[in-house]
Scaffold this motif. Sequence first.
Motif, PDB file in Angstrom:
ATOM      1  N   VAL A   1      25.190  50.127  52.107  1.00  0.00           N
ATOM      2  CA  VAL A   1      23.848  49.530  52.015  1.00  0.00           C
ATOM      3  C   VAL A   1      23.817  48.167  52.703  1.00  0.00           C
ATOM      4  CG1 VAL A   1      22.159  48.530  50.417  1.00  0.00           C
ATOM      5  CG2 VAL A   1      23.146  50.778  49.946  1.00  0.00           C
ATOM      6  N   LYS A   2      24.858  47.365  52.479  1.00  0.00           N
ATOM      7  CA  LYS A   2      24.878  46.039  53.108  1.00  0.00           C
ATOM      8  C   LYS A   2      24.900  46.143  54.631  1.00  0.00           C
ATOM      9  CE  LYS A   2      26.920  42.308  51.509  1.00  0.00           C
ATOM     10  NZ  LYS A   2      27.862  41.361  50.834  1.00  0.00           N
ATOM     11  N   GLY A   3      25.680  47.080  55.127  1.00  0.00           N
ATOM     12  CA  GLY A   3      25.729  47.289  56.574  1.00  0.00           C
ATOM     13  C   GLY A   3      24.370  47.726  57.106  1.00  0.00           C
TER      14      GLY A   3
ATOM     15  N   ASP B   1      28.253  67.655  50.643  1.00  0.00           N
ATOM     16  CA  ASP B   1      27.928  69.057  50.902  1.00  0.00           C
ATOM     17  C   ASP B   1      26.401  69.290  50.853  1.00  0.00           C
ATOM     18  OD1 ASP B   1      28.694  71.595  51.562  1.00  0.00           O
ATOM     19  OD2 ASP B   1      29.306  72.184  49.545  1.00  0.00           O
ATOM     20  N   ASN B   2      25.686  68.344  51.449  1.00  0.00           N
ATOM     21  CA  ASN B   2      24.220  68.405  51.538  1.00  0.00           C
ATOM     22  C   ASN B   2      23.469  68.284  50.210  1.00  0.00           C
ATOM     23  OD1 ASN B   2      23.964  68.593  54.405  1.00  0.00           O
ATOM     24  ND2 ASN B   2      24.795  70.667  54.238  1.00  0.00           N
ATOM     25  N   GLN B   3      24.140  67.780  49.188  1.00  0.00           N
ATOM     26  CA  GLN B   3      23.444  67.475  47.932  1.00  0.00           C
ATOM     27  C   GLN B   3      23.526  65.969  47.699  1.00  0.00           C
ATOM     28  OE1 GLN B   3      24.603  70.465  44.661  1.00  0.00           O
ATOM     29  NE2 GLN B   3      26.137  70.777  46.236  1.00  0.00           N
ATOM     30  N   THR B   4      22.459  65.398  47.172  1.00  0.00           N
ATOM     31  CA  THR B   4      22.477  63.957  46.924  1.00  0.00           C
ATOM     32  C   THR B   4      23.608  63.611  45.967  1.00  0.00           C
ATOM     33  OG1 THR B   4      20.087  63.860  47.179  1.00  0.00           O
ATOM     34  CG2 THR B   4      21.140  61.973  46.130  1.00  0.00           C
ATOM     35  N   TYR B   5      24.435  62.663  46.379  1.00  0.00           N
ATOM     36  CA  TYR B   5      25.573  62.252  45.560  1.00  0.00           C
ATOM     37  C   TYR B   5      25.313  60.836  45.027  1.00  0.00           C
ATOM     38  CZ  TYR B   5      30.425  60.682  44.704  1.00  0.00           C
ATOM     39  OH  TYR B   5      31.572  60.147  44.171  1.00  0.00           O
ATOM     40  N   LEU B   6      25.180  59.887  45.920  1.00  0.00           N
ATOM     41  CA  LEU B   6      24.915  58.512  45.508  1.00  0.00           C
ATOM     42  C   LEU B   6      23.656  57.981  46.180  1.00  0.00           C
ATOM     43  CD1 LEU B   6      28.521  56.989  45.868  1.00  0.00           C
ATOM     44  CD2 LEU B   6      27.418  57.820  43.764  1.00  0.00           C
ATOM     45  N   SER B   7      22.775  57.426  45.364  1.00  0.00           N
ATOM     46  CA  SER B   7      21.566  56.775  45.876  1.00  0.00           C
ATOM     47  C   SER B   7      21.481  55.420  45.182  1.00  0.00           C
ATOM     48  CB  SER B   7      20.340  57.603  45.519  1.00  0.00           C
ATOM     49  OG  SER B   7      20.182  57.638  44.106  1.00  0.00           O
ATOM     50  N   TRP B   8      20.541  54.634  45.611  1.00  0.00           N
ATOM     51  CA  TRP B   8      20.350  53.308  44.999  1.00  0.00           C
ATOM     52  C   TRP B   8      20.212  53.426  43.479  1.00  0.00           C
ATOM     53  CZ3 TRP B   8      19.382  48.568  47.853  1.00  0.00           C
ATOM     54  CH2 TRP B   8      19.075  47.490  47.046  1.00  0.00           C
ATOM     55  N   ALA B   9      19.324  54.291  43.011  1.00  0.00           N
ATOM     56  CA  ALA B   9      19.076  54.411  41.567  1.00  0.00           C
ATOM     57  C   ALA B   9      20.313  54.930  40.830  1.00  0.00           C
ATOM     58  CB  ALA B   9      17.887  55.339  41.305  1.00  0.00           C
ATOM     59  N   ARG B  10      21.007  55.886  41.444  1.00  0.00           N
ATOM     60  CA  ARG B  10      22.199  56.427  40.790  1.00  0.00           C
ATOM     61  C   ARG B  10      23.285  55.376  40.645  1.00  0.00           C
ATOM     62  NH1 ARG B  10      23.161  62.670  42.386  1.00  0.00           N
ATOM     63  NH2 ARG B  10      21.012  63.363  42.200  1.00  0.00           N
ATOM     64  N   VAL B  11      23.419  54.560  41.674  1.00  0.00           N
ATOM     65  CA  VAL B  11      24.477  53.553  41.629  1.00  0.00           C
ATOM     66  C   VAL B  11      24.102  52.426  40.669  1.00  0.00           C
ATOM     67  CG1 VAL B  11      25.730  51.855  43.032  1.00  0.00           C
ATOM     68  CG2 VAL B  11      25.426  54.196  43.862  1.00  0.00           C
ATOM     69  N   GLU B  12      22.823  52.118  40.603  1.00  0.00           N
ATOM     70  CA  GLU B  12      22.377  51.155  39.594  1.00  0.00           C
ATOM     71  C   GLU B  12      22.699  51.681  38.193  1.00  0.00           C
ATOM     72  OE1 GLU B  12      20.211  47.860  41.550  1.00  0.00           O
ATOM     73  OE2 GLU B  12      20.898  48.192  39.524  1.00  0.00           O
TER      74      GLU B  12
ATOM     75  N   LYS C   1      35.895  65.655  52.547  1.00  0.00           N
ATOM     76  CA  LYS C   1      35.294  66.030  51.256  1.00  0.00           C
ATOM     77  C   LYS C   1      33.814  66.371  51.404  1.00  0.00           C
ATOM     78  CE  LYS C   1      38.704  63.144  48.983  1.00  0.00           C
ATOM     79  NZ  LYS C   1      39.006  61.723  48.673  1.00  0.00           N
ATOM     80  N   LYS C   2      33.376  66.531  52.655  1.00  0.00           N
ATOM     81  CA  LYS C   2      31.974  66.889  52.954  1.00  0.00           C
ATOM     82  C   LYS C   2      30.989  65.821  52.508  1.00  0.00           C
ATOM     83  CE  LYS C   2      32.750  71.881  52.848  1.00  0.00           C
ATOM     84  NZ  LYS C   2      32.362  73.157  52.235  1.00  0.00           N
ATOM     85  N   MET C   3      31.454  64.569  52.485  1.00  0.00           N
ATOM     86  CA  MET C   3      30.554  63.471  52.161  1.00  0.00           C
ATOM     87  C   MET C   3      30.083  62.817  53.439  1.00  0.00           C
ATOM     88  SD  MET C   3      32.334  61.711  48.929  1.00  0.00           S
ATOM     89  CE  MET C   3      32.490  62.610  47.390  1.00  0.00           C
ATOM     90  N   GLN C   4      28.810  62.417  53.426  1.00  0.00           N
ATOM     91  CA  GLN C   4      28.275  61.767  54.612  1.00  0.00           C
ATOM     92  C   GLN C   4      27.102  60.868  54.232  1.00  0.00           C
ATOM     93  OE1 GLN C   4      26.099  65.980  55.624  1.00  0.00           O
ATOM     94  NE2 GLN C   4      26.649  64.731  57.356  1.00  0.00           N
ATOM     95  N   VAL C   5      26.920  59.836  55.042  1.00  0.00           N
ATOM     96  CA  VAL C   5      25.777  58.941  54.867  1.00  0.00           C
ATOM     97  C   VAL C   5      24.565  59.597  55.516  1.00  0.00           C
ATOM     98  CG1 VAL C   5      24.809  56.687  55.446  1.00  0.00           C
ATOM     99  CG2 VAL C   5      27.246  56.888  54.901  1.00  0.00           C
ATOM    100  N   LYS C   6      23.435  59.547  54.815  1.00  0.00           N
ATOM    101  CA  LYS C   6      22.176  59.997  55.406  1.00  0.00           C
ATOM    102  C   LYS C   6      21.141  58.905  55.207  1.00  0.00           C
ATOM    103  CE  LYS C   6      22.927  64.936  55.143  1.00  0.00           C
ATOM    104  NZ  LYS C   6      22.280  66.261  55.076  1.00  0.00           N
ATOM    105  N   GLY C   7      20.105  58.952  56.008  1.00  0.00           N
ATOM    106  CA  GLY C   7      19.090  57.918  55.857  1.00  0.00           C
ATOM    107  C   GLY C   7      17.866  58.188  56.686  1.00  0.00           C
ATOM    108  N   ARG C   8      16.879  57.393  56.437  1.00  0.00           N
ATOM    109  CA  ARG C   8      15.652  57.508  57.227  1.00  0.00           C
ATOM    110  C   ARG C   8      15.070  56.122  57.450  1.00  0.00           C
ATOM    111  NH1 ARG C   8      12.022  61.477  55.041  1.00  0.00           N
ATOM    112  NH2 ARG C   8      13.602  62.048  53.554  1.00  0.00           N
ATOM    113  N   VAL C   9      14.318  55.985  58.505  1.00  0.00           N
ATOM    114  CA  VAL C   9      13.613  54.740  58.792  1.00  0.00           C
ATOM    115  C   VAL C   9      12.157  55.045  59.117  1.00  0.00           C
ATOM    116  CG1 VAL C   9      15.565  53.346  59.594  1.00  0.00           C
ATOM    117  CG2 VAL C   9      14.372  54.833  61.212  1.00  0.00           C
ATOM    118  N   TRP C  10      11.326  54.074  58.889  1.00  0.00           N
ATOM    119  CA  TRP C  10       9.920  54.203  59.239  1.00  0.00           C
ATOM    120  C   TRP C  10       9.391  52.805  59.529  1.00  0.00           C
ATOM    121  CZ3 TRP C  10      12.077  54.776  54.464  1.00  0.00           C
ATOM    122  CH2 TRP C  10      11.647  53.918  53.449  1.00  0.00           C
ATOM    123  N   ILE C  11       8.161  52.734  59.973  1.00  0.00           N
ATOM    124  CA  ILE C  11       7.599  51.426  60.298  1.00  0.00           C
ATOM    125  C   ILE C  11       6.352  51.201  59.449  1.00  0.00           C
ATOM    126  CG2 ILE C  11       6.480  50.066  62.123  1.00  0.00           C
ATOM    127  CD1 ILE C  11       8.450  51.633  64.048  1.00  0.00           C
TER     128      ILE C  11
END
Lengths: 131, 131
Positions: free
Chosen positions: A116-118, A35-46, B22-32
């Motif tokens: 993340v692996k993908g 719902d547009n709030q951070t749920y899982l990130s690298w640090a959170r999952v660690e 459940k309103k969950m989605q992957v988000k991300g960003r890329v840069w060079i």
Amino acid sequence: MPRTKKHPQRVSALAEGPANKKKMQVKGRVWIEKDNQTYLSWARVELLELIDQEGSVSAAARSMEMSYSHAWGLVKEMNRLAPDILVEKTTGGKGGGGARLTKAGKVAVAEFWKVVKGFQSWVSRQKMQGS
Amino acid sequence: MPRTKKHPQRVSALAEGPANKKKMQVKGRVWIEKDNQTYLSWARVELLELIDQEGSVSAAARSMEMSYSHAWGLVKEMNRLAPDILVEKTTGGKGGGGARLTKAGKVAVAEFWKVVKGFQSWVSRQKMQGS
């Protein structure tokens, strides 16, 4: 999932592509929102993994060099956003008052690393021309 | 490349996957990066495009609501990192003292959007189970 650094919350990129001769490379990161709030990130999952490993939020926070209050804030946030809580308190036993991952917590951790692996696989195929 | 918002530098994610029930989605960003320094990012490339469109760094900065000095700092940084400069000053003509993209600049912009499009395509295929 392998840890790439001791302090993953300071990792600047979750994934990086091959550098070309001009030392250019694609970098990127992914996370999961609810719902547009951070749920899982690298640090959170660690943090979740360390809670599972250490058996308490305070020990997990210590090993990430994160304050206890910050770690608890993250755990509460994840529990609030998750359909089923990811971390539950444990009582009794040696020391008592610990915490552990629920089954939903383990599933969430696994799903995050799968994404993340993908992503790392995709990034590893990005070759810059470098102009 | 289509702009998704008027102020792209405030976009929190370059790409987002489909939300599940459940309103969950992957988000991300890329840069060079070049030699581990940020070279091209969404905001930087938007700036390049606006310079090309407006014919000057100051006009481009204004339309991004970015300070002139910040915009020039970014342009100088990109020119420094690029094998061939991306932005060159123009002299003479109406108003004089403008700036434009070099051929290398146009190629860099195109390459960046190609990476972003590929990333958006990858993210769009990431469906969360949502535990």
